[in-house]
Scaffold this motif. Sequence first.
Motif, mmCIF file in Angstrom:
data_model
loop_
_atom_site.group_PDB
_atom_site.id
_atom_site.type_symbol
_atom_site.label_atom_id
_atom_site.label_comp_id
_atom_site.label_asym_id
_atom_site.label_seq_id
_atom_site.Cartn_x
_atom_site.Cartn_y
_atom_site.Cartn_z
ATOM 1 N N MET A 159 12.040 6.514 -1.575
ATOM 2 C CA MET A 159 10.945 6.456 -0.612
ATOM 3 C C MET A 159 9.576 6.642 -1.266
ATOM 4 O O MET A 159 8.565 6.717 -0.569
ATOM 5 N N SER A 196 7.708 4.565 -2.834
ATOM 6 C CA SER A 196 6.791 3.453 -2.531
ATOM 7 C C SER A 196 6.171 3.589 -1.140
ATOM 8 O O SER A 196 5.117 3.015 -0.875
ATOM 9 N N ASP A 197 6.807 4.360 -0.255
ATOM 10 C CA ASP A 197 6.252 4.605 1.079
ATOM 11 C C ASP A 197 5.249 5.759 1.091
ATOM 12 O O ASP A 197 4.568 5.971 2.080
ATOM 13 N N GLN A 198 5.170 6.487 0.011
ATOM 14 C CA GLN A 198 4.263 7.631 -0.068
ATOM 15 C C GLN A 198 2.882 7.147 -0.522
ATOM 16 O O GLN A 198 2.401 7.503 -1.590
ATOM 17 N N TRP A 199 2.258 6.351 0.333
ATOM 18 C CA TRP A 199 0.988 5.694 0.017
ATOM 19 C C TRP A 199 -0.111 6.701 -0.314
ATOM 20 O O TRP A 199 -1.038 6.392 -1.043
ATOM 21 N N ASN A 256 -1.803 4.439 -3.537
ATOM 22 C CA ASN A 256 -1.980 3.414 -2.513
ATOM 23 C C ASN A 256 -2.350 2.077 -3.143
ATOM 24 O O ASN A 256 -3.458 1.884 -3.625
ATOM 25 N N GLN A 301 0.171 -1.032 0.150
ATOM 26 C CA GLN A 301 1.522 -1.348 0.607
ATOM 27 C C GLN A 301 1.733 -1.197 2.105
ATOM 28 O O GLN A 301 2.650 -1.776 2.654
ATOM 29 N N THR A 302 0.895 -0.470 2.808
ATOM 30 C CA THR A 302 1.032 -0.360 4.263
ATOM 31 C C THR A 302 -0.203 -0.916 4.952
ATOM 32 O O THR A 302 -0.582 -0.454 6.021
ATOM 33 N N ASP A 336 -6.017 7.389 -2.068
ATOM 34 C CA ASP A 336 -4.865 8.239 -2.346
ATOM 35 C C ASP A 336 -5.284 9.406 -3.223
ATOM 36 O O ASP A 336 -6.462 9.562 -3.530
ATOM 37 N N VAL A 366 12.207 11.490 -1.385
ATOM 38 C CA VAL A 366 10.800 11.362 -1.757
ATOM 39 C C VAL A 366 10.518 12.104 -3.058
ATOM 40 O O VAL A 366 11.370 12.824 -3.576
#
Length: 186
Positions: free
Chosen positions: A30, A32-35, A39, A42-43, A50, A145
Amino acid sequence: DGSAGNTATLVSKPLSYDGPNPNFVPNDPMFSDQWHYDNSGQTSGTIDADIDLPEAWNTQMGSEQVIVAIIDGGIDVAHEDLQANMWVNLIEENGSPGVDDDGNGFIDDIHGYNFAENQGSISAHDHGTHVGGTVAAVSNNGIGVAGVAGGSGTGDGARLMSVQVFSNFGAGGFAESFAYAADNGA
C-alpha cells in the motif's frame, strides 16, 4: 535505572547513520497509496505535495533506540504490521500476571498502559492503531503500509509505546499519560 524493561539501554545508545539510500522504495503493497509520503500525482493530487519521505529516509529510516508514545486510543499490539516495532517492557513481560514486577506503579504494562480503563492490557482502537502505523508500521516487510520511522524491514524501526487515553468505554488519564511515557523512556 532500566526498571521499565530495556529502556535505559535503548535511550543511552547514540543514533547511527548508515549513509544514503537514494533508490529505496519499500515493498509494502500500500506504499503507492501513501501519497502524503511521496506524491507523484497518483491520486490526481498535486505532485510533490508530500513530506518527501523517501528523501528523509536517505538520512534515517527509524531506530529501535527511539521510543514513541502514542497517546491516543490503544494500538493493536498484535497487528501484523506493527507487532515487530512495539515497545516491550521486558520485566513485565517476563514477570507474574497481576503483579507490578518493575515497581513503576502500573501492573502488567507490557506494551504501555491503558489509562482509559486503568489496566495494563491495551484495548485495540482504530485511531490509535492508525496513528501507530503512520509513525512506525514496519516498512519493507511486504505487508500493508510503510511507517515514517518503521525501519528498513530488519527490526530497526522506532518502538511504539501504546499509552491509551481513549477507549470505547471512556477516556481518562491525560496528564498521567505524559508522565508515564517520559518515565518509561519515550
